[in-house]
Design a protein around this motif. Sequence first.
Motif, short mmCIF file in Angstrom:
data_model
loop_
_atom_site.label_atom_id
_atom_site.label_comp_id
_atom_site.label_asym_id
_atom_site.label_seq_id
_atom_site.Cartn_x
_atom_site.Cartn_y
_atom_site.Cartn_z
N ALA A 45 0.81 -1.21 0.00
CA ALA A 45 0.00 0.00 0.00
C ALA A 45 0.84 1.26 0.00
O ALA A 45 0.32 2.37 0.04
CB ALA A 45 -0.93 0.00 1.22
N GLY A 46 2.17 1.11 0.00
CA GLY A 46 3.03 2.27 0.01
C GLY A 46 3.15 2.92 1.37
O GLY A 46 3.60 4.06 1.48
N VAL A 47 2.75 2.23 2.41
CA VAL A 47 2.82 2.77 3.77
C VAL A 47 4.07 2.24 4.44
O VAL A 47 4.26 1.03 4.53
CB VAL A 47 1.58 2.36 4.59
CG1 VAL A 47 1.68 2.93 5.99
CG2 VAL A 47 0.31 2.85 3.90
N LYS A 83 -5.10 -11.29 -1.73
CA LYS A 83 -6.40 -10.91 -2.26
C LYS A 83 -7.51 -11.52 -1.40
O LYS A 83 -7.39 -12.65 -0.95
CB LYS A 83 -6.55 -11.40 -3.69
CG LYS A 83 -5.57 -10.76 -4.68
CD LYS A 83 -5.77 -11.32 -6.07
CE LYS A 83 -4.78 -10.72 -7.06
NZ LYS A 83 -4.96 -11.28 -8.42
N PRO A 84 -8.59 -10.77 -1.18
CA PRO A 84 -9.72 -11.37 -0.46
C PRO A 84 -10.33 -12.48 -1.29
O PRO A 84 -10.31 -12.44 -2.53
CB PRO A 84 -10.69 -10.19 -0.30
CG PRO A 84 -10.34 -9.24 -1.40
CD PRO A 84 -8.86 -9.38 -1.60
N SER A 85 -10.83 -13.50 -0.64
CA SER A 85 -11.48 -14.60 -1.35
C SER A 85 -12.96 -14.61 -1.01
O SER A 85 -13.38 -14.15 0.06
CB SER A 85 -10.85 -15.94 -0.95
OG SER A 85 -11.22 -16.30 0.37
N GLU A 86 -13.75 -15.14 -1.93
CA GLU A 86 -15.19 -15.22 -1.69
C GLU A 86 -15.49 -16.10 -0.48
O GLU A 86 -16.36 -15.78 0.33
CB GLU A 86 -15.90 -15.75 -2.93
CG GLU A 86 -15.92 -14.77 -4.10
CD GLU A 86 -16.82 -15.22 -5.23
OE1 GLU A 86 -17.63 -16.14 -5.01
OE2 GLU A 86 -16.72 -14.67 -6.34
N ALA A 87 -14.76 -17.23 -0.36
CA ALA A 87 -15.05 -18.17 0.73
C ALA A 87 -14.74 -17.55 2.09
O ALA A 87 -15.56 -17.63 3.02
CB ALA A 87 -14.25 -19.45 0.53
N LEU A 125 -19.46 -4.83 6.59
CA LEU A 125 -18.20 -5.45 6.20
C LEU A 125 -17.53 -4.65 5.08
O LEU A 125 -16.31 -4.45 5.09
CB LEU A 125 -18.46 -6.89 5.75
CG LEU A 125 -17.24 -7.73 5.35
CD1 LEU A 125 -16.24 -7.80 6.49
CD2 LEU A 125 -17.68 -9.14 4.95
N ARG A 126 -18.32 -4.19 4.12
CA ARG A 126 -17.75 -3.38 3.04
C ARG A 126 -17.19 -2.06 3.56
O ARG A 126 -16.19 -1.56 3.04
CB ARG A 126 -18.81 -3.11 1.97
CG ARG A 126 -19.13 -4.33 1.11
CD ARG A 126 -20.10 -3.97 0.02
NE ARG A 126 -21.38 -3.51 0.57
CZ ARG A 126 -22.35 -3.02 -0.17
NH1 ARG A 126 -22.20 -2.89 -1.48
NH2 ARG A 126 -23.49 -2.64 0.39
N GLU A 131 -11.65 -3.50 0.68
CA GLU A 131 -11.04 -4.36 -0.33
C GLU A 131 -11.95 -5.50 -0.77
O GLU A 131 -11.79 -6.04 -1.87
CB GLU A 131 -9.72 -4.94 0.19
CG GLU A 131 -9.82 -5.94 1.33
CD GLU A 131 -9.85 -5.30 2.71
OE1 GLU A 131 -9.67 -6.03 3.70
OE2 GLU A 131 -10.04 -4.07 2.78
N VAL A 132 -12.95 -5.86 0.05
CA VAL A 132 -13.82 -6.97 -0.34
C VAL A 132 -14.73 -6.60 -1.51
O VAL A 132 -15.29 -7.47 -2.17
CB VAL A 132 -14.67 -7.48 0.85
CG1 VAL A 132 -13.79 -7.91 2.01
CG2 VAL A 132 -15.68 -6.42 1.30
N VAL A 133 -14.87 -5.30 -1.76
CA VAL A 133 -15.68 -4.86 -2.90
C VAL A 133 -15.08 -5.38 -4.20
O VAL A 133 -15.79 -5.60 -5.19
CB VAL A 133 -15.80 -3.33 -2.91
CG1 VAL A 133 -16.59 -2.85 -4.13
CG2 VAL A 133 -16.48 -2.84 -1.63
N GLU A 134 -13.75 -5.59 -4.20
CA GLU A 134 -13.07 -6.08 -5.41
C GLU A 134 -13.62 -7.45 -5.85
O GLU A 134 -13.53 -7.80 -7.02
CB GLU A 134 -11.57 -6.22 -5.14
CG GLU A 134 -10.88 -4.93 -4.73
CD GLU A 134 -9.44 -5.18 -4.31
OE1 GLU A 134 -8.93 -6.30 -4.59
OE2 GLU A 134 -8.82 -4.29 -3.72
#
Length: 333
Positions: A45-47, A83-87, A125-126, A131-134
């Motif tokens: 994230a560049g932090v 990456k977030p996963s659907e499960a 949650l969103r 990031e879960v919106v991705e």
Amino acid sequence: METSAEGAAEAHGSDTAAAVGDGVAVTAAGVEVVGAEAVGTAAGAGVAVVARAPASLSPSRASDFMQCPLLYRFRVIDRLPEKPSEAATRGTLVHAVLERLFDAPAAERTAPRAKSLIPGQWDRLRESRPEVVELFAEDPEGERLARWLGEAERLVERWFALEDPTRLEPAERELFVEAELDSGLRLRGIIDRVDVAPTGEVRIVDYKTGKAPRPEYAEGALFQMKFYALVVWRLKNVVPRRLQLVYLGSGDVLTYDPVLADLERVERKLLALWEAIRLATETGEWRPRPTKLCGWCDHQAHCPEFGGTPPPYPLEVGAAEAGGAAQGRMGPD
């Protein structure tokens, strides 16, 4: 629970800083140096963050190291993005719904009410984890999202065939626990639910949104629960009467009644595991352990087993403490 609670467990208890996990911390004003070893970049994230040796152990990070020491390094020390996963995200959502359902009076804890909580918890949650919106960025018509939410509804509804929430009054929900062993090793985690009988007997319950493992793998599944039982024993001097895993994916309930000898064995195992983590931290030698699970790993580009190169090691080699104290904390509080 192994969803987003892991990060919450590692961050719990800090009023001034949002912990990025064992080894780094970022405050609202910037980077907080907490006895650090090196400076790196957080989660892509560049932090700028400060890397330090691990200071505690949770069930998931213990499982990571047993699965693959290099995976542990990538997650705990390098903080590589995943990456977030659907499960996993669905699991977080279902856990939130089951937790919130107990806010209602017993008679109102019904399946329709539980399912009605899903949209609101998804919104929360969103907001908390943008990031879960991705996950559904390429779903303009919302069809995948609708199917995904429908699967969450089915998991929630299945729970009512396994337990009757109208007859349960949990003593704790989403309980953060932390205990320091005599060696100095700090154990922490979040327990989905704690039930206490009128006679004082304790039951630890964990929800799983996947399917129950085959019998030959049941011991591995119980590791997390025995970890929690050890922490409760160390905190309260009470051996939980029952450990219960509720598998919503398959509709199974796995129970185990621990005895003191079980918890003592887990403690010895964790101490040996922590010593191995200490040595890897001190030497910088985090070796990959190829298994069938490698196919699901987000870090193949950095793994030598797949032709990748790990990022530069952010800790000073030889910086970890030596001797007896090293069996406990390796980094500052």
